[in-house]
Design a protein around this motif. Structure first.
Motif, PDB file in Angstrom:
ATOM      1  N   ARG A 162     -17.722  11.827  -3.784  1.00  0.00           N
ATOM      2  CA  ARG A 162     -16.319  11.913  -3.386  1.00  0.00           C
ATOM      3  C   ARG A 162     -15.563  12.884  -4.299  1.00  0.00           C
ATOM      4  O   ARG A 162     -16.139  13.473  -5.208  1.00  0.00           O
ATOM      5  N   SER A 184     -10.114  -1.932   1.666  1.00  0.00           N
ATOM      6  CA  SER A 184     -10.718  -1.031   0.695  1.00  0.00           C
ATOM      7  C   SER A 184      -9.761  -0.849  -0.476  1.00  0.00           C
ATOM      8  O   SER A 184      -8.553  -0.705  -0.280  1.00  0.00           O
ATOM      9  N   SER A 185     -10.303  -0.847  -1.670  1.00  0.00           N
ATOM     10  CA  SER A 185      -9.497  -0.703  -2.874  1.00  0.00           C
ATOM     11  C   SER A 185      -9.437   0.758  -3.298  1.00  0.00           C
ATOM     12  O   SER A 185     -10.465   1.406  -3.466  1.00  0.00           O
ATOM     13  N   GLY A 186      -8.223   1.282  -3.452  1.00  0.00           N
ATOM     14  CA  GLY A 186      -8.013   2.638  -3.936  1.00  0.00           C
ATOM     15  C   GLY A 186      -7.259   2.593  -5.256  1.00  0.00           C
ATOM     16  O   GLY A 186      -6.056   2.341  -5.275  1.00  0.00           O
ATOM     17  N   CYS A 216     -11.054  -3.924   7.417  1.00  0.00           N
ATOM     18  CA  CYS A 216     -12.047  -3.851   6.342  1.00  0.00           C
ATOM     19  C   CYS A 216     -11.325  -3.351   5.088  1.00  0.00           C
ATOM     20  O   CYS A 216     -11.170  -2.139   4.901  1.00  0.00           O
ATOM     21  N   THR A 250       0.808  -1.214   0.000  1.00  0.00           N
ATOM     22  CA  THR A 250       0.000   0.000   0.000  1.00  0.00           C
ATOM     23  C   THR A 250       0.845   1.269   0.000  1.00  0.00           C
ATOM     24  O   THR A 250       0.474   2.273  -0.624  1.00  0.00           O
ATOM     25  N   THR A 291     -10.284   5.624  -5.957  1.00  0.00           N
ATOM     26  CA  THR A 291     -11.586   5.048  -5.625  1.00  0.00           C
ATOM     27  C   THR A 291     -11.594   4.587  -4.168  1.00  0.00           C
ATOM     28  O   THR A 291     -10.586   4.654  -3.475  1.00  0.00           O
ATOM     29  N   ASP A 292     -12.713   4.103  -3.732  1.00  0.00           N
ATOM     30  CA  ASP A 292     -12.834   3.591  -2.362  1.00  0.00           C
ATOM     31  C   ASP A 292     -13.947   2.557  -2.363  1.00  0.00           C
ATOM     32  O   ASP A 292     -15.118   2.892  -2.223  1.00  0.00           O
ATOM     33  N   SER A 293     -13.571   1.300  -2.541  1.00  0.00           N
ATOM     34  CA  SER A 293     -14.579   0.242  -2.612  1.00  0.00           C
ATOM     35  C   SER A 293     -14.065  -1.006  -1.929  1.00  0.00           C
ATOM     36  O   SER A 293     -12.852  -1.255  -1.878  1.00  0.00           O
ATOM     37  N   SER A 294     -14.975  -1.787  -1.393  1.00  0.00           N
ATOM     38  CA  SER A 294     -14.602  -3.020  -0.697  1.00  0.00           C
ATOM     39  C   SER A 294     -13.924  -3.983  -1.656  1.00  0.00           C
ATOM     40  O   SER A 294     -14.247  -4.052  -2.844  1.00  0.00           O
ATOM     41  N   THR A 295     -12.965  -4.728  -1.124  1.00  0.00           N
ATOM     42  CA  THR A 295     -12.210  -5.643  -1.972  1.00  0.00           C
ATOM     43  C   THR A 295     -11.692  -6.808  -1.141  1.00  0.00           C
ATOM     44  O   THR A 295     -11.736  -6.779   0.086  1.00  0.00           O
ATOM     45  N   GLU A 297     -14.065   0.451 -11.870  1.00  0.00           N
ATOM     46  CA  GLU A 297     -13.312   1.448 -11.117  1.00  0.00           C
ATOM     47  C   GLU A 297     -12.538   2.375 -12.056  1.00  0.00           C
ATOM     48  O   GLU A 297     -12.477   3.597 -11.846  1.00  0.00           O
TER      49      GLU A 297
END
Length: 379
Positions: free
Chosen positions: A308, A281-283, A279, A108, A324-328, A340
């Motif tokens: 956003r 999160s995919s960025g 938790c 990350t 982006t900001d999504s569960s992964t 995305e």
């Protein structure tokens, strides 16, 4: 470079990046660095020929610890958090070890938006949602940013923000559209933020920690945690050198879990029944040609379809747009999904005026879309 500045920078990183969890209580001192420890760190870092010890020496220092003579701190994870924590502890005069399963900043910490920013996203929520928690994040980010600027900028100050008219805005940012989807440009506000090479900063922290006395080893995976006879207290870790395949044990009074999205994997080594706390999160960022943003100037899309913001910033001769900001799911090599990528493209296309002319040999006016593009080579 003054060691106290390095320590403060490390502390800021440790506070602002991924999750760090102390897995064992310790008698190690958490007081401010002693004058002797700081003087020693300053002298080491100031040497023009200074370099981290070789890998074998780092590995020997880790393997040389025992249950009778443990390290003060063992950090698991060589990202920004782990390296910052190791540097902070080493400049306090503590005996420190750090291990990283892959290479430093391989996860990350090398995939950020490259900003040392003052919390503009938090400020919007603080003002419009009257959210005091978000305002506290703004103050925290500004304090961290000042520490970084003290480190890298010296006495150079950032410019004051100012408003620009439509014509001035387009002159500054030629790809900015005057008219978009159901909106017209009224002007822009230009403000100044810091930019960094996240992975190099991370590696710099690791090297500096090693120079001031920490034993820092990459490609070293924690395979299990070592507990005392009661089975209640963690006193070290069993580590595999993934380059040689050999394993060794390292003992420490405190083990810090700075494994980022893999924190729960380390926690389960201590307790297989532990409740997950991460938790993921995919960025996602995408890389665009350099002409999307002028040199030294980026763009913030103020509001996307989900509320956003999206940054578009110049970076190493290209333009980086995101995030982006999504569960992964948690994986070693996450890949962006098409939706995305499209989300980012849609967000920036509403504010840009970027067009090109496609030369098609043999096309007549208005019929280019019906012809096949050919590559002609003159011999």
């Amino acid at each position: 470079m003054a060691a106290w500045r390095l320590r403060r920078a490390g502390a800021a990183l440790a506070a602002s990046s991924a999750v760090a969890v102390a897995l064992a209580a310790s008698s190690a001192s958490a007081s401010e660095p002693s004058a002797a420890a700081l003087d020693a760190a300053r002298q080491r870092v100031a040497q023009p020929w200074v370099a981290p010890p070789p890998r074998d020496a780092q590995r020997a220092a880790l393997a040389g610890s025992t249950s009778a003579e443990p390290l003060d701190v063992l950090v698991v994870g060589g990202g920004a958090t782990g390296c910052g924590a190791a540097l902070d502890a080493a400049t306090r005069g503590l005996r420190v070890g750090l291990v990283e399963r892959e290479d430093f900043s391989s996860g990350t910490s090398s995939r950020s938006t490259k900003l040392i920013h003052g919390g503009v996203r938090y400020l919007e929520k603080a003002v419009f949602n009257l959210d005091y928690g978000q305002l506290k994040l703004v103050f925290h980010a500004l304090k961290e940013r000042k520490q970084f600027y003290d480190l890298v900028a010296g006495r150079r100050l950032l410019h004051l923000s100012r408003y620009y008219s439509v014509d001035e805005s387009v002159e500054l940012f030629p790809t900015l559209a005057k008219n978009g989807h159901d909106r017209s440009l009224r002007g822009t506000v230009v403000y100044y933020d810091g930019q960094m090479n996240d992975s190099r900063l991370n590696v710099g922290l690791a090297c500096t920690a090693a120079v001031v006395g920490a034993a820092v080893l990459n490609y070293a995976e924690v395979v299990s945690l070592i507990k005392d006879e009661s089975g209640q207290r963690i006193i070290g870790a069993r580590i595999r050198d993934t380059l040689s395949g050999k394993e060794f044990e390292t003992f420490a009074k405190v083990v810090i879990n700075a494994a980022g999205p893999f924190c729960d994997s380390v926690r389960k080594m201590a307790n297989s029944n532990v409740v997950p706390m991460i938790c993921p999160s995919s960025g996602v960022h995408i890389v665009l040609p350099d002409y999307y943003s002028p040199e030294g100037m980026g763009l913030i899309v103020p509001k996307t379809k989900d509320g956003r913001v999206v940054f578009m910033l110049p970076w190493l001769g290209r333009t980086v747009a995101g995030t982006t900001d999504s569960s992964t799911a948690i994986t070693m090599l996450p890949e962006p999904h098409e939706d995305e990528i499209q989300f980012i493209l849609d967000a920036i296309s509403d504010y840009l005026n970027v067009q090109g002319i496609w030369p098609i040999a043999g096309a007549t006016e208005g019929r280019g879309q019906a012809l096949t593009a050919l590559r002609l080579v003159d011999k």
